[in-house]
Motif scaffolding. Structure first.
Motif, mmCIF file in Angstrom:
data_model
loop_
_atom_site.group_PDB
_atom_site.id
_atom_site.type_symbol
_atom_site.label_atom_id
_atom_site.label_comp_id
_atom_site.label_asym_id
_atom_site.label_seq_id
_atom_site.Cartn_x
_atom_site.Cartn_y
_atom_site.Cartn_z
ATOM 1 N N GLY A 45 0.817 -1.214 0.000
ATOM 2 C CA GLY A 45 0.000 0.000 0.000
ATOM 3 C C GLY A 45 0.841 1.250 0.000
ATOM 4 N N LEU A 46 1.972 1.209 0.737
ATOM 5 C CA LEU A 46 2.872 2.355 0.773
ATOM 6 C C LEU A 46 3.524 2.552 -0.592
ATOM 7 C CD1 LEU A 46 4.226 4.580 2.433
ATOM 8 C CD2 LEU A 46 5.932 2.907 3.169
ATOM 9 N N ALA A 47 3.947 1.459 -1.225
ATOM 10 C CA ALA A 47 4.544 1.549 -2.558
ATOM 11 C C ALA A 47 3.547 2.122 -3.557
ATOM 12 C CB ALA A 47 5.026 0.170 -3.003
ATOM 13 N N GLN A 48 2.303 1.686 -3.486
ATOM 14 C CA GLN A 48 1.279 2.192 -4.405
ATOM 15 C C GLN A 48 1.024 3.678 -4.186
ATOM 16 O OE1 GLN A 48 -2.090 -0.371 -3.757
ATOM 17 N NE2 GLN A 48 -1.001 -2.201 -4.480
ATOM 18 N N ALA A 49 1.014 4.105 -2.920
ATOM 19 C CA ALA A 49 0.786 5.523 -2.629
ATOM 20 C C ALA A 49 1.917 6.378 -3.190
ATOM 21 C CB ALA A 49 0.651 5.722 -1.120
ATOM 22 N N ILE A 50 3.163 5.915 -3.021
ATOM 23 C CA ILE A 50 4.312 6.657 -3.556
ATOM 24 C C ILE A 50 4.261 6.690 -5.076
ATOM 25 C CG2 ILE A 50 6.833 6.678 -3.763
ATOM 26 C CD1 ILE A 50 6.913 5.387 -0.945
ATOM 27 N N ALA A 51 3.946 5.529 -5.683
ATOM 28 C CA ALA A 51 3.954 5.425 -7.143
ATOM 29 C C ALA A 51 2.929 6.345 -7.796
ATOM 30 C CB ALA A 51 3.707 3.978 -7.562
ATOM 31 N N ARG A 52 1.833 6.636 -7.109
ATOM 32 C CA ARG A 52 0.812 7.520 -7.683
ATOM 33 C C ARG A 52 1.352 8.919 -7.912
ATOM 34 N NH1 ARG A 52 -3.523 8.672 -4.336
ATOM 35 N NH2 ARG A 52 -4.418 9.711 -6.154
ATOM 36 N N PHE A 53 2.269 9.363 -7.065
ATOM 37 C CA PHE A 53 2.800 10.724 -7.173
ATOM 38 C C PHE A 53 4.192 10.761 -7.789
ATOM 39 C CE2 PHE A 53 -0.309 10.741 -3.761
ATOM 40 C CZ PHE A 53 -1.110 11.822 -4.124
ATOM 41 N N ALA A 54 4.885 9.626 -7.800
ATOM 42 C CA ALA A 54 6.209 9.536 -8.419
ATOM 43 C C ALA A 54 6.100 8.543 -9.568
ATOM 44 C CB ALA A 54 7.250 9.073 -7.390
ATOM 45 N N VAL A 62 1.198 6.147 4.897
ATOM 46 C CA VAL A 62 0.258 6.119 3.768
ATOM 47 C C VAL A 62 -0.744 7.262 3.903
ATOM 48 C CG1 VAL A 62 -1.620 4.826 2.678
ATOM 49 C CG2 VAL A 62 0.501 3.657 3.320
ATOM 50 N N ARG A 63 -1.252 7.472 5.118
ATOM 51 C CA ARG A 63 -2.222 8.554 5.327
ATOM 52 C C ARG A 63 -1.603 9.917 5.028
ATOM 53 N NH1 ARG A 63 -3.462 8.778 10.735
ATOM 54 N NH2 ARG A 63 -2.392 6.887 11.408
ATOM 55 N N LEU A 64 -0.330 10.087 5.402
ATOM 56 C CA LEU A 64 0.345 11.355 5.135
ATOM 57 C C LEU A 64 0.472 11.597 3.628
ATOM 58 C CD1 LEU A 64 1.889 13.771 6.436
ATOM 59 C CD2 LEU A 64 3.977 12.416 6.162
ATOM 60 N N ILE A 65 0.885 10.563 2.888
ATOM 61 C CA ILE A 65 1.024 10.712 1.429
ATOM 62 C C ILE A 65 -0.331 10.982 0.779
ATOM 63 C CG2 ILE A 65 1.678 9.517 -0.699
ATOM 64 C CD1 ILE A 65 3.767 7.984 0.996
ATOM 65 N N GLU A 66 -1.371 10.307 1.240
ATOM 66 C CA GLU A 66 -2.698 10.486 0.640
ATOM 67 C C GLU A 66 -3.230 11.892 0.827
ATOM 68 O OE1 GLU A 66 -4.918 7.283 2.385
ATOM 69 O OE2 GLU A 66 -4.355 5.864 0.784
ATOM 70 N N LEU A 67 -2.705 12.626 1.816
ATOM 71 C CA LEU A 67 -3.117 14.024 1.999
ATOM 72 C C LEU A 67 -2.716 14.901 0.816
ATOM 73 C CD1 LEU A 67 -2.370 14.815 5.760
ATOM 74 C CD2 LEU A 67 -4.611 14.567 4.665
ATOM 75 N N LEU A 68 -1.740 14.444 0.017
ATOM 76 C CA LEU A 68 -1.339 15.225 -1.158
ATOM 77 C C LEU A 68 -2.489 15.378 -2.138
ATOM 78 C CD1 LEU A 68 2.201 13.643 -1.729
ATOM 79 C CD2 LEU A 68 1.664 15.837 -0.623
ATOM 80 N N ASP A 69 -3.472 14.492 -2.067
ATOM 81 C CA ASP A 69 -4.675 14.586 -2.896
ATOM 82 C C ASP A 69 -5.749 15.460 -2.257
ATOM 83 O OD1 ASP A 69 -4.373 13.301 -5.317
ATOM 84 O OD2 ASP A 69 -4.849 11.322 -4.518
ATOM 85 N N GLN A 70 -5.498 15.905 -1.026
ATOM 86 C CA GLN A 70 -6.519 16.636 -0.265
ATOM 87 C C GLN A 70 -5.916 17.908 0.332
ATOM 88 O OE1 GLN A 70 -8.910 13.622 2.201
ATOM 89 N NE2 GLN A 70 -7.016 12.510 1.758
#
Length: 305
Positions: A18-27, A153-161
């Protein structure tokens, strides 16, 4: 040369998909990505990279996929998925990606930490003083737990919010500090927060050097500010940073000059003067010794990467 790496058969596995997927969405392609959360950067590489001289700042590094290696003095530190790297004091290192491919690129993050927030949080948590043994270690590798993966993961997902990020990101960063202090990285952070400890005094000297690297530096004066004799100061400085105060200052100067030439396009002579060198020939010699090529050749090579 000492190698420090975890035995993959003895490290409890934690899922980082899940962490890899979150990073990959923005990188989504190779590179280093600054984010709207100023302390957070994301990183992606599809192949191993050449060793690169850099300064690791106080912070938490995590690899969600792939593998990385750092050389600190004579010690080699390896880490990969399911592991976190805590840097407790700014350090000159040689770092590179050792595992990554087009199918499974290296995906990682770096979260810089605030020393004053760490000290304040440690005091509020009323944590015990760190044990005298083991001694302070500026870089530690520990296994991630599911709760830390979740907050990252929650911290990275904030980039969408972005509307929520300004309010929630500081709370998530505070949670990360609390978990670090309470977890296996905690003793090293508590060394840093302990008033009057050698590691705290060296950290202050390092902070002064980072802000004043272009000025003339007198080790005896730095030692006095750290309330140590010059010989004791040199001993503690080398044991913590892996180098002498003079070499540390030199690396800061050369790293800054490299960045000035790469980012702002200034020539080598101007960069040398701006970082405190009086002799262009000395600057060129020391630059070549550290980075393996003269300034212009090195910068040209970096731009082609």
């Amino acid at each position: 040369m000492n190698q420090r790496t975890s035995d993959p058969f003895n490290v409890p596995k934690v899922r980082t998909d899940g962490l890899a997927q979150a990073i990959a969405r923005f990188a989504q392609s190779d590179g280093d990505y600054a984010t709207a959360i100023s302390a957070l950067s994301l990183h992606r590489r599809k192949r191993p990279t050449e060793p690169l001289h850099c300064i690791f700042s106080l912070g938490l590094g995590v690899v969600a996929q792939g593998h990385k290696q750092a050389l600190i003095g004579t010690e080699v530190v390896n880490y990969g998925p399911g592991q976190s790297m805590l840097v407790s004091i700014d350090l000159p290192v040689i770092s590179h990606v050792t595992g990554g491919s087009a199918e499974e690129p290296m995906l990682g993050l770096m979260l810089t930490l605030d020393s004053s927030q760490i000290a304040k949080t440690a005091a509020e948590m009323q944590l015990p003083d760190p044990p005298r043994a083991p001694a302070f270690t500026p870089i530690t590798i520990e296994t991630l737990d599911a709760a830390m993966v979740d907050v990252l993961v929650r911290l990275i997902e904030l980039l969408d919010q972005p509307v929520l990020a300004s309010q929630l990101a500081p709370l998530y960063q505070q949670e990360i500090v609390v978990r670090l202090l309470a977890g296996p990285h905690g003793p090293q952070l508590r060394h840093l927060a302990a008033n009057g400890s050698p590691s705290q005094q060296i950290a202050r000297a390092v902070a002064w050097l980072k802000q004043n690297f272009s000025k003339d530096m007198r080790v005896n004066e730095l030692a006095a500010h750290a309330h140590m004799s010059p010989s004791t100061f040199r001993q503690h400085f080398r044991s913590i940073t892996g180098t002498s105060p003079l070499q540390y200052q030199k690396q800061l100067r050369l790293q800054e000059a490299r960045q000035l030439m790469l980012s702002l396009g200034v020539d080598a002579g101007i960069a040398a003067m701006q970082v405190g060198y009086e002799s262009a020939s000395q600057f060129s010699r020391e630059y070549s010794r550290l980075f393996g090529a003269p300034p212009q050749q090195d910068v040209k090579r970096l731009r082609l990467q």
